[in-house]
Enzyme design. Structure first.
Site, PDB file in Angstrom:
ATOM      1  N   ASP A  82      62.979   6.380  21.782  1.00 38.66           N
ATOM      2  CA  ASP A  82      62.808   7.254  23.457  1.00 38.66           C
ATOM      3  C   ASP A  82      63.233   6.359  24.937  1.00 38.66           C
ATOM      4  OD1 ASP A  82      62.332   9.040  21.838  1.00 38.66           O
ATOM      5  OD2 ASP A  82      60.203   9.212  22.202  1.00 38.66           O
ATOM      6  N   TYR A 310      65.268  16.006  25.050  1.00 37.72           N
ATOM      7  CA  TYR A 310      64.238  15.040  25.149  1.00 37.72           C
ATOM      8  C   TYR A 310      62.777  15.605  25.942  1.00 37.72           C
ATOM      9  CZ  TYR A 310      60.970  11.693  24.997  1.00 37.72           C
ATOM     10  OH  TYR A 310      60.148  10.586  24.405  1.00 37.72           O
TER      11      TYR A 310
END
Length: 892
Positions: A82, A310
């Protein structure tokens, strides 16, 4: 992962790193030669630029082995964790552990779609060491804070109710203080009483609700006119019951009034910005009753399946393709007038551009409607996707337009002018409200504003009849307790923590016992009051909201490369012009009076104390101040703001059911008494009391008779045989149990009969984990405690003939629901060894402390199971391999 592999093709091998592969070492993992250094104390070498000492978990070791195997055949390594601090740190740890000899690139993406993944491969970058430093600084900061401050809590707040489970954390302490501060406000709140009058105005068969607004030109008091002390904040008329009823009678006698004003005001409402992490958690809590943790778990699954972007972001910005997709869908569903001429642009409030990604939205260049994805999602995923989809589409829609009309009706009430008003809002254009309206937290004061009613056409000078006149009593109420949604909002507003950490913050303060849930409300425990008080008095900066928020800003500055990690840590820990220094505070604490810290006066002679086994009232007799004070336990379900002086007196005056004499056992002449003990109610056999020691009216043993006889110092006490005791069944009460039932309990275990095959005796008894049968070493659980008395030999043999663990367990369920949408198996609530839990036969989820089995519905049961699945199996206790941190390679 499978989706990413399919998008990249056979030229790539996609493997998961499964989160962090290493972390700061626990004390048990520190090598012996480092035990006496700061590394041994914190796993951080404070004297050498706060160098961390990392250990690699067994899971991390397996991950590294697997990745090294794949690297042998690779031409290039793409690190695709991420794009936030945690993700960048994970990538750096992988780089340190793998030591790859092939080119390394950093790949980032915010949605798992084919176009996004392919584009991410083409737009790789270098590892961002500033983000790595920010994450490492946060981890070191939290370790120093927790390991220096938590031991003070263990020593001074006490080891009861969890002992060393008490902990202090940089953000959890501030969050706990928020909840405690709200409860303090509720404790200090003084309620004010006021009256008003409501009626129904009528015109040509139409009726609408009106409320008294002014009397002789002076406004009538409303809840908002009183402050927290019950005092008025402005000049208004406060009606008491007598005046309100007399005025209501006069209005009823008048029968009608004249319209003196009709005022119409137009207005507009703009749509809400797309979801950030925190606003998604808030809305999921308000509308879907999801905890912050559960909402993040569901969002994670939606992201991994490729349905949303996300879900850890503080940005409200949308990409150009997302704006076009939202506008196109709005036009398709609601018509061309549903969108404004120009796209809406939302600006992020985040200072950290590195972490300000896109808002949470449906993935792809064109959005899939909830109906189009329903077959691929479970129930919770469908509900959350529907919320995200609606919010995103609505964010690009046109303003809603409305008109609010206010009517004033004057009535001559026995010579006094009573002015009633009514408001009604009509939407002339619903705009974004066609798709979505944000939920609201619980409001205070006059919740019913009356502006949602439809008003008939009236004009000034019209005469309207009035009916159903009613004088109503009201009391002001304190601010509502925080819910998870409103606490997330408060944390964000005060800058405490990051959006991605809000769920874990709330989960921590609940699991530590600082906060319990009562419905949706978060109620602080008395332990939380002691913890917050200790921190406020001895570590004031560490629980100061502005100071905590400033730390977050500093971490953001490190992430942007504007501050240096080592310099900042040195300032925080050792102190400088900006900081006192954590080390200086801890070294100069001075004496802390633990007894005083864990005490709070309630009324004259009555003090709340927090002891090893929980809170209790200590009562000092004014006539005998030197005598030992009396203790009265506080019910576990009594919230702190409910412990008023009146409630304390009620607890003190309550009859002591714990020592009620039921009668004499005819077999041995001993007295049978019922008690309410630490582990619940029970009956006990005692030696006969002196008749003067028993109250003849209540049957309660007097306090003076309970005291053990004094012995001379040094005299050896004779060992008295322990009296027989037996716990009451759950269905029994200390107030209603009789002598016959008590004697049956004391006679347990009960002999049911003899097994004709083995010759072994079968007994029925009650145990730690419930009622059961015993035959030698073989036992069988019974479904209910009453069966201990009722089951016969035939029934016992039938039970032993069944498999020890079989289908009969279904009958022992406390509750049964429909099938779980994930496993397809029926969901049940059972009473297990460690308390009640929810199960579908595959996954078991413990019902959290503070929640009642009776309150668990199907939706909550599914939520608990989903949370447990997301958490995964409990990690096994394994050894760790220690590694030291190497200085990161410099960026070119």
């Amino acid at each position: 992962m499978k989706s990413i592999q399919s998008y990249l093709g056979d030229d790539y091998e996609v493997l998961s790193s499964v989160g962090h592969i290493r972390d700061l070492a626990d004390k048990k993992d520190i090598p012996a030669d480092l035990k006496k250094s700061s590394v041994g104390r914190y796993s951080i070498d404070i004297e050498n630029d706060f160098e961390p000492f990392y250990v690699e978990s067994d899971r991390g070791k397996k991950t590294v082995t697997e990745l090294k195997r794949a690297l042998k055949q690779a031409d290039e390594l793409l690190l695709a964790t991420d794009e936030d601090r945690e993700g960048e740190a994970i990538a750096w740890h992988l780089l340190e552990a793998l030591k790859p000899k092939v080119p390394v690139k950093r790949m980032v993406f915010h949605e798992i779609t084919k176009d996004a993944i392919r584009a991410a491969v083409e737009r790789t970058r270098e590892l961002d060491h500033d983000l790595v430093d920010a994450q490492e600084t946060r981890r070191i900061l939290d370790r120093l804070y927790g390991w220096d401050v938590s031991p003070v809590l263990w020593r001074k707040v006490g080891s009861g109710r969890g002992g060393a489970a008490l902990s202090a954390g940089r953000v959890q302490s501030a969050a706990t203080r928020l909840v405690v501060d709200r409860e303090r406000e509720r404790i200090a709140f003084v309620s004010a009483s006021y009256w008003d009058i409501e009626a129904h105005a009528q015109k040509e068969g139409a009726s609408f609700r009106v409320k008294l607004a002014r009397l002789d030109g002076t406004p009538i008091a409303r809840g908002a006119d009183f402050d927290e002390t019950g005092s008025l904040k402005r000049k208004v008329t406060v009606l008491d019951e007598t005046v309100a009823r007399e005025l209501a009678a006069a209005v009823e006698a008048a029968g009608s009034g004249s319209v003196t004003k009709v005022e119409a005001k137009p207005g507009t409402r703009s749509p809400y910005a797309p979801f950030t992490t925190s606003t998604m958690q808030q809305e999921a809590g308000r509308k879907l009753s999801m905890s912050a943790k559960h909402a993040m778990s569901v969002a994670q699954r939606l992201y991994e399946k490729g349905f949303i972007t996300y879900m850890r972001t503080d940005s409200t910005a949308l990409s150009t393709q997302a704006v076009e997709a939202a506008r196109a869908q709005a036009v398709e569903l609601y018509g061309k007038t549903a969108v404004p001429a120009q796209p809406r642009v939302y600006k992020s409030k985040s200072k950290n551009a590195q972490e300000a990604h896109e808002a949470i939205r449906p993935s792809g260049e064109s959005f899939r409607t909830p109906a189009q994805v329903s077959s691929a999602l479970d129930r919770d995923e469908q509900r959350l996707y529907d919320l995200i989809w609606k919010r995103t589409v609505a964010s690009q829609m046109a303003d809603a337009k409305y008109e609010t009309t206010t009517v004033t009706l004057a009535i001559d009430a026995a010579g006094r002018t009573a002015e009633f008003t009514a408001s009604g809002t009509v939407y002339t254009f619903k705009g974004f409200l066609e798709a979505y309206e944000e939920g609201r937290d619980e409001a205070r004061g006059d919740a019913d504003k009356g502006d949602d009613q439809s008003l008939p056409a009236v004009a000034e000078g019209d005469t309207l009849g009035v009916a159903d006149i009613e004088a109503k009593s009201h009391q002001t109420t304190p601010k509502p307790r925080y819910t998870e949604a409103s606490l997330v909002k408060a944390l964000e507003e005060k800058g405490i923590g990051r959006p991605s950490t809000f769920a874990s913050i709330i989960d921590t303060i609940i699991s530590r016992g600082y906060v319990t849930k009562r419905g949706q409300a978060l109620v602080p425990s008395w332990i939380a009051f002691s913890v917050v008080r200790l921190l406020e008095e001895n570590f004031p900066d560490l629980v100061d909201y502005d100071f905590t928020a400033a730390l977050e800003d500093d971490l953001d500055a490190i992430a942007r490369g504007e501050q240096k990690r080592v310099e900042w840590l040195r300032s925080f820990y050792f102190g400088d012009d900006a900081h006192v220094g954590l080390r200086n505070i801890v070294d100069n604490l001075g004496e802390i009076d633990a007894r005083e810290l864990n005490s709070r006066p309630v009324s004259e002679g009555v003090t709340l104390r927090i002891g090893k086994y929980g809170p209790y009232l200590e009562i000092v007799d004014a006539e005998s101040p030197d005598a030992d004070p009396r203790r009265v336990n506080i019910p576990e379900d009594l919230a702190p703001d409910e412990l008023t002086p009146a409630k304390a007196q009620e607890l003190i005056d309550a009859p002591v059911a714990g020592d009620r004499v039921l009668g004499e056992n005819p077999e041995n002449g001993k007295l049978v008494v019922v008690k309410d003990g630490r582990y619940g109610p029970y009956v006990q056999e005692n030696e006969p009391e002196d008749p003067a020691d028993v109250d003849p009216d209540t049957g309660v043993v007097r306090e003076s008779a309970k005291a053990a006889p004094a012995t001379k110092r040094g005299a050896k006490k004779a060992a008295a045989p322990k009296p027989r005791t037996a716990s009451l069944f759950k269905s029994m009460s200390v107030d209603t149990i009789d002598l016959e039932t008590a004697l049956r309990l004391l006679s347990l275990p009960r002999v049911v009969g003899t097994d004709p095959e083995s010759g072994e005796t079968i007994t029925a008894q009650n145990g730690r984990y419930g009622p059961y049968l015993k035959k030698g070493t073989d036992s069988r659980s019974l479904e209910a405690e009453q069966q201990i008395f009722d089951i016969d030999l035939e029934g016992a043999l039938a039970l032993y003939a069944q498999p020890k663990y079989g289908a009969r367990r279904a009958a022992s369920a406390l509750k049964e629901f429909d099938a779980d949408p994930v496993s397809g198996k029926p969901v049940r609530v059972r009473d297990g060894r460690f308390g009640p839990y929810v199960t579908d036969g595959e996954t078991n989820a413990t019902i959290p402390r503070g929640e009642n089995v009776d309150d668990i519905d199907f939706e909550r049961a599914l939520q608990l199971l989903a949370d447990k699945r997301a958490k995964g199996p409990a990690p096994k206790k394994t050894t760790r391999r220690a590694t030291t941190r190497k200085s990161p390679s410099k960026k070119s």
